[in-house]
Design an enzyme around this catalytic site. Structure first.
Site: not given
Length: 567
Positions: A251, A455, A459
């Protein structure tokens, strides 16, 4: 041998003393084995030993020392230089630097100021401060770490289940071999003592203990080493699978980048005056104060820095649209804050501020659009720098033969700019949370073993879909819950450490299985008397007992070598 004496020249004696020695060797081997296995849990004991025994709590205006078990949520705790922080909490007064190495693996002391979170069992360095206890007892980070490590050490890796299946067939097979051995020697020599010695030798040397210890001992040591370096592994299957990872999906916000974005630009639509700008900032601050996203926090901080009041009571019908933005009714107005694509789907015209947006995206900035009552009012530029370790970690992963992919909900232009800085070639941008999981699934269908690192709440689906989900410990509880491995400190170097630890653990397990099998492969034929017709060699039951004990001890001792693992 007592009832049927040996024939002259056979050299077979009475083995009463042998039975006593065999039992002694087996018990001695078990003692060494249990002693060595006890050392595999040293990480648990070290973690438990980190906790402070007492806390200095402010009660009735006085600082009193109480047992750690007596600390209650919302107690005000005083910490002086050099003292351990007793429980988790939030700093309310004073400042200091805190050494969090023992919990997060982060080597550098962390500055703590009012509003910052402190973790129980970490060490206060230079200053004195007071904090409000938020988590005590089993709710502290340290207690949860200990529980996770214990659960992981008690779980079974897939390779262990294979070993268990082999073991379930092993005992009947050995008994069969012993029976065949007895029958063959008895029919061939008509010597009952020889047949008994060989059959008993097979049974003694073929104990499957080492086979059963080969995997769990390595898993126990491996998960413990992970905890020492701030890597929480929830299960043995995750530890095993991590060594096979082929693709790492990262990410962007909060993972590759610092996750502490800062508003650098705020431009209103043509024709708005200064007073209206203050009003727009207030609307943006009110709406974004209800969101957990790092970009929302950046906008709220910026609004507050402009001395704009942000009352929380004026918000109605707040909703967060995953991967798109947020909306709410504020002071009778509908406010939408999010991506350009989302506003366009709501039929809000964005062309008037397009030039500014392109300029900022070329500078790796994220662009947030603000509309009031379906009319574009402002555009916000937000910068989020790469973490200092991001480039190094990406290059290290690539040198390890892994493909690194960036997956983000940000626009393509900004995503490409960040990816270029991080040396990542494959980028998926403008991806909604549900689409993130689909992208992971697509990579898996293509034959990749995929790890996802993220995080945020957005996600969580991708973390759950991935073969191995790695959550940044500084992220949200939802992301951590959906992951298989948690990097407590948020340092991306933990990705490399986790994969290398998995590879080292699997290598150690294979060595253990070799030790377990080699004793049986060599020992059983010798015990069965295969060498007796040629050289007259017969395996003494005492030696068989010693070899059996040695096999278990060697497996556990080899597993303990993992304690020397360094990232």
């Amino acid at each position: 041998m007592t009832l049927v004496p040996a024939r002259p020249g056979q050299g077979l004696g009475v083995y009463y003393e042998t039975s006593a020695v065999v039992i002694t060797l087996i018990l001695l081997g078990r003692w060494f084995e249990e002693r060595a296995k006890g050392q595999t849990s040293i990480a648990i004991r070290q973690l438990i030993g980190l906790q402070a025994k007492t806390a200095r709590v402010i009660r009735n205006g006085q600082a009193v020392d109480v047992e750690i078990a007596d600390v209650q949520p919302d107690d005000i705790v005083l910490v002086r230089p050099g003292e351990k922080i007793p429980v988790d909490g939030e700093v309310i007064d004073g400042s200091s630097t805190v050494d969090e190495t023992m919990v997060t693996g982060e080597s550098q002391p962390v500055q703590k100021q009012p509003g910052d979170v402190v973790i129980g069992a970490t060490l206060n360095k230079t200053g004195s401060f007071q904090f409000r206890a938020t988590h005590v007892g089993k709710e502290t980070v340290l207690a949860q770490i200990v529980k996770l490590v214990q659960d992981a050490q008690g779980s079974k890796a897939p390779i262990q289940r294979l070993a268990d299946q082999i073991t379930s067939w092993f005992a009947p097979a050995v008994i069969t071999v012993a029976g065949i051995t007895f029958t063959v020697w008895l029919l061939a020599t008509q010597v009952l003592s020889l047949a008994l010695i060989t059959a008993v030798g097979v049974l003694i040397i073929a104990c499957p203990c080492a086979l059963g210890l080969a995997t769990p001992t390595s898993v126990m040591v491996g998960t413990g080493k992970g905890a020492e370096h701030g890597i929480l592994i929830k299960g043995a299957d995750s530890l095993e699978l991590a060594h096979s990872i082929q693709t790492i999906v990262l990410d962007k916000t909060g993972t590759l980048t610092e996750g502490k974005p800062t508003v650098t630009n705020f431009i209103t639509a043509e024709g708005t005056d200064g007073s209206n700008e203050q009003h727009l900032l207030q609307l943006a601050g009110i709406v974004e104060s209800h969101s957990e996203h790092p970009l929302a926090e950046a906008i709220v901080r910026y609004v507050q820095s402009q001395d704009v009041d942000v009352p929380l009571s004026d918000t109605q019908n707040f909703a967060a649209i995953a991967g798109q933005g947020v909306q709410a009714q504020v002071q009778g107005h509908w406010v939408h804050i999010g991506t350009q694509h989302w506003l366009q789907t709501l039929e809000i015209e964005t062309a008037v501020l397009q030039t500014f947006a392109h300029q900022w995206e070329d500078q790796s900035k994220t662009v947030i659009w603000l509309a009031v009552d379906h009319q574009l009012e402002a555009v916000i530029g937000i910068a989020d720098a790469l973490k200092p370790t991001s480039v190094e970690v990406v290059q290290t992963l690539q040198r390890m033969g892994l493909e690194v992919v960036m997956l983000t909900g940000d626009n393509l232009q900004t995503a490409n700019a960040i990816a270029a800085q991080a040396h990542i070639e494959r980028v998926y941008a403008e991806i909604r949370p549900d689409q993130k999981a689909e992208k992971i699934q697509q990579l898996q269908v293509d034959g990749h073993i995929v790890a996802m690192v993220g995080d945020g709440i957005n996600d969580a689906p991708a973390l759950a879909q991935a073969d191995v989900g790695m959550a940044i410990g500084t992220g949200t509880d939802v992301a951590i819950a959906a992951s298989d491995i948690t990097l407590i400190s948020g340092n991306l170097q933990g990705i490399v450490t986790a994969i290398k630890l998995s590879r080292a653990t699997m290598r150690n397990i294979r060595q253990n299985l070799f030790f377990a099998f080699i004793y049986n492969i060599i020992g059983i034929p010798v015990a069965a008397g295969i060498l007796y017709p040629f050289w007259g060699w017969l395996l003494n039951p005492m030696i068989a007992g010693a070899a059996m004990a040695c096999s278990s001890v060697s497996v556990v001792t080899n597993a303990l070598r993992l304690r020397k693992f360094q990232p």
